[in-house]
Design a protein around this motif. Structure first.
Motif: not given
Length: 267
Positions: A204-229
């Motif tokens: 996640p951005d901890r500051s505002r970019p030159p224009r627009g809203a901050p981006g990134g929420v993190g929570r990157s995930q590896l998920i298996d074919p049953m939906g298990t995180v």
């Protein structure tokens, strides 16, 4: 197959961002057992809110060339989001796939542009027009970029083209319920296609970019074919290497043959 989820911070300086990306690839490779594939976020060159056209480079430019050199040095395939020049002063929001020997396996230009929640990605970005599946790390990899994940027909088209793993680089916009949307959608694409999903958002951005809203929420995930995180990186910059067993896909599809139960005669 060992996959590295590289949840890096992306700021306003392309040179600093490149060093962060190269550091993440090196960290993944240095993990005991190494990594067969390192996945970085969308827009690794520079965060949204900057002059994207000024930062854009052709795929034989210095940014992608440096990623290719790193892939070759560490023997690790790489997926990363970059910007290519496009006509009319816009760019293509492109994901590149790089072989472990440094070769360019191919690229995907984002099809669905984020003209939602008050944003207008299409003001700066020209859309792509073709789903892409690449051969990376001995696996057929289907590419999905950020907002694309809201469109299940793209994921299904990639699976129909032989994708064994769906890889989703993102720079998910922050906002009310946005983290919930991200985590729900990436799991849904895994469950409905009984396939592995590697979803890598930027930190996640901890500051505002030159224009627009901050981006990134993190929570990157590896998920298996049953939906298990299998892995969830939370809200801070991190590199996590985890095992992805392609054999699980066949096991799941043996007792959950949902893809075989489709009705193409009706839909």
């Amino acid at each position: 197959m060992r996959v590295a989820l590289c949840q890096i911070s992306v700021g306003d300086d392309p040179h600093e961002n490149l060093q962060t990306a190269l550091g993440a690839i090196a960290e993944a490779a240095a993990t005991p057992g190494g990594a067969d594939l390192a996945v970085l976020p969308e827009a690794t060159v520079v965060r949204f809110g900057n002059d994207l056209a000024a930062a854009a480079e052709p795929l034989d430019g210095p940014f992608v060339t440096a990623l290719r050199d790193a892939a070759r040095e560490h023997g690790t395939a790489v997926v990363a989001g970059v910007f290519e020049p496009a006509s009319g002063g816009r760019v293509h929001n492109t994901v590149v796939g790089i072989d472990a020997d440094g070769g360019l396996a191919g690229s995907y230009r984002k099809i669905h542009l984020f003209d939602a929640f008050g944003d207008r990605e299409s003001d700066d970005v020209a859309p792509g027009d073709k789903p892409v599946v690449l051969d990376l790390a001995g696996t057929r990899v289907g590419l999905i970029t950020c907002y694309d994940v809201r469109f299940p027909e793209l994921a299904r088209a990639l699976v129909d083209q032989g994708a064994e793993v769906l890889v989703v680089p993102a720079a998910w916009a922050q906002g009310v319920f946005k983290e919930e949307h991200w985590t729900t959608l990436v799991r849904a694409r895994a469950i409905e296609n009984t396939t592995w999903v590697v979803a890598v958002d930027k930190a996640p951005d901890r500051s505002r970019p030159p224009r627009g809203a901050p981006g990134g929420v993190g929570r990157s995930q590896l998920i298996d074919p049953m939906g298990t995180v299998v892995a969830d990186l939370g809200p801070f910059p991190a590199v996590r290497v985890a095992d992805l067993d392609p054999g699980v896909t066949a096991q799941v599809r043996a007792f959950l043959p949902a893809l075989e139960h489709r009705r193409p005669d009706l839909f």
